[in-house]
Design an enzyme around this catalytic site. Structure first.
Site, PDB file in Angstrom:
ATOM      1  N   TYR A 140       0.826  -1.214   0.000  1.00  0.00           N
ATOM      2  CA  TYR A 140       0.000   0.000   0.000  1.00  0.00           C
ATOM      3  C   TYR A 140       0.861   1.266   0.000  1.00  0.00           C
ATOM      4  O   TYR A 140       0.378   2.339  -0.307  1.00  0.00           O
ATOM      5  CB  TYR A 140      -0.947   0.023   1.205  1.00  0.00           C
ATOM      6  N   LYS A 190       3.256 -15.404   1.863  1.00  0.00           N
ATOM      7  CA  LYS A 190       3.257 -16.107   0.574  1.00  0.00           C
ATOM      8  C   LYS A 190       4.721 -16.383   0.242  1.00  0.00           C
ATOM      9  O   LYS A 190       5.249 -16.011  -0.821  1.00  0.00           O
ATOM     10  CB  LYS A 190       2.556 -15.217  -0.473  1.00  0.00           C
ATOM     11  N   ASP A 222      -3.165 -18.171   0.768  1.00  0.00           N
ATOM     12  CA  ASP A 222      -4.282 -18.841   0.083  1.00  0.00           C
ATOM     13  C   ASP A 222      -4.891 -19.914   0.984  1.00  0.00           C
ATOM     14  O   ASP A 222      -6.114 -20.038   1.104  1.00  0.00           O
ATOM     15  CB  ASP A 222      -3.846 -19.414  -1.285  1.00  0.00           C
ATOM     16  N   ASP A 246      -5.843  -6.922   5.066  1.00  0.00           N
ATOM     17  CA  ASP A 246      -7.038  -6.224   4.595  1.00  0.00           C
ATOM     18  C   ASP A 246      -8.073  -7.237   4.106  1.00  0.00           C
ATOM     19  O   ASP A 246      -9.246  -7.217   4.490  1.00  0.00           O
ATOM     20  CB  ASP A 246      -6.629  -5.271   3.449  1.00  0.00           C
ATOM     21  N   ASP A 250     -11.646  -8.886   6.326  1.00  0.00           N
ATOM     22  CA  ASP A 250     -13.027  -8.757   5.842  1.00  0.00           C
ATOM     23  C   ASP A 250     -13.693 -10.130   5.761  1.00  0.00           C
ATOM     24  O   ASP A 250     -14.875 -10.283   6.057  1.00  0.00           O
ATOM     25  CB  ASP A 250     -13.072  -8.082   4.463  1.00  0.00           C
TER      26      ASP A 250
END
Ligand code: NAD
Length: 357
Positions: A140, A190, A222, A246, A250
């Protein structure tokens, strides 16, 4: 005496923050908390009034306060603006200016709302998970970034970057939180594909040596997404980077039935914090008195716990929320057939009544 900066922002921000302010006023009246509230501007409304989504005045006031309560920012009206002037830039800006690197996102399922979850009750009932998300680094903020012309066509670029010190400090946050909970940290990365994740994993291992009482495990992002919907109760504390956090938070939010129930805290190294619901400004329901104010009210509870050291009052707010849910009151987003559906204002009033009874 604590000074709190109130940043309602856009969309439903004003409506939900109004309810949280009622709760703070009630604590002031009945528990002599002496919290002084100062209002400020951020997001689209700040752009409309000052030409910037994060006016200097807001940062100056924030630095003079003990804590910040934020509603939400953004909306279609401002989507046409140049990227740097958009409301969301105000939010990224304040997190970064104040170095609020540690984002705590609890996903707790109130037993009364088990039927509002899209997963089977036995899979989610009793869920109490804490996602610790790195908030001021990673893709970000990494450079280079932008959209440019390369080889005669448009080319988009962002950079996933972390210094080891950035990884270490979020690691320490996660381990310290785990020490007060189930003593398990699962680090999400990852590392099979990304070098930045390889470094993340190495540093998490190094940090873990300072916390022999906490068990560290690693999982690829994943698989983490899959495990969150398969068996979310296997996790105690998950720690991860800005982008992965993020998305996963959610996903964890929906396990609990509604995005409208979940608070968050963003802390600096001294536990100075900004507290906000995890949802956005919900322009689709703004101004209709149907937004759920409980995530914002629970954000006040987190503020009392993590920044103001008022654990009893924090528990009192959680209990008030539980009592109101026990009585069958629900905002529309968490209701099922047969519930007593109330609006934003009435939900705020019910919580204040429960606090004062
Ligand atoms: P959103 O979280 O605003 O809304 C997603 C869905 O959840 C909508 O259907 C909305 O009605 C519902 N919802 C959200 N909060 C609710 C509440 N308290 N009660 C009941 N229902 C609720 O996400 P979005 O629609 O993707 O984004 C809308 C705007 O918010 C965009 O401009 C986005 O950039 C911004 N945004 C801001 C933040 C923030 O301020 N922290 C976070 C996410 C999105």
């Amino acid at each position: 005496m604590s000074k709190i900066l109130i940043l309602p922002g856009d969309g439903i921000g004003t409506e939900i923050v109004d309810q949280a302010v009622k709760v703070i006023n009630s604590l002031n009246s009945n528990h002599e908390m002496g919290m002084t509230l100062v209002n400020g501007l951020i997001g689209g409304i700040a752009y409309d009034e000052t030409g910037s989504p994060l006016p200097d005045e807001t940062i100056k006031t924030a630095k003079s306060c003990d804590s910040i309560l934020l509603g939400a920012v953004g909306g279609p009206k401002w989507e046409v603006l140049e990227r740097d002037l958009r409301p969301e830039r105000g939010l990224l800006g304040i997190r970064s200016e104040l170095d609020l690197f540690s984002n705590l996102r609890p996903a707790i399922l109130y037993p009364q709302l088990a039927s509002a979850s899209s997963l089977k009750t036995e899979i989610v009932s009793g869920l109490d998970l804490m996602i610790v998300r790195e908030l001021v680094g990673g893709i970000y903020f990494g450079k280079p970034r932008g959209i440019e012309i390369r080889d005669g066509e448009r080319f988009g670029i962002n950079s996933a970057t972390y210094y080891e010190s950035e990884i270490a400090r979020i690691g320490h946050s996660a381990f310290q939180i785990a020490q007060k909970r189930g003593k398990r940290v699962c680090s999400v990365d990852k590392a099979n594909v990304l070098e930045v994740s390889e470094l993340w994993r190495e540093v998490m291992e190094e940090v873990s040596s300072s916390y022999p009482d906490v068990t560290l495990s690693h999982i690829y992002v994943d698989n983490a997404a899959m495990q969150l919907v398969r068996d979310p109760k296997q996790f105690d504390v998950m720690v991860t980077s800005n982008l992965f956090g993020d998305v996963l938070s959610d996903c964890a939010a929906m396990l609990t039935g509604s995005i409208g129930m979940l608070p968050s805290a963003s802390l600096d190294k001294n536990n100075f914090g900004m507290y906000e619901p995890i949802h956005g400004s919900a322009p689709d329901i703004a101004g209709k008195d149907i937004a759920n104010p409980l995530a914002t009210i629970l954000s006040v509870s987190m503020m009392l716990r993590y920044s103001l050291n008022q654990l009893e009052l924090a528990d009192k707010i959680n209990l008030a929320v539980s009592e109101v849910l026990d009585k069958g009151y629900r905002t529309k987003d968490i209701s099922v057939a047969g519930d007593k559906v109330v609006g934003t204002e009435e939900m705020g009033d019910l919580i204040v009544m429960a606090l004062e009874s």
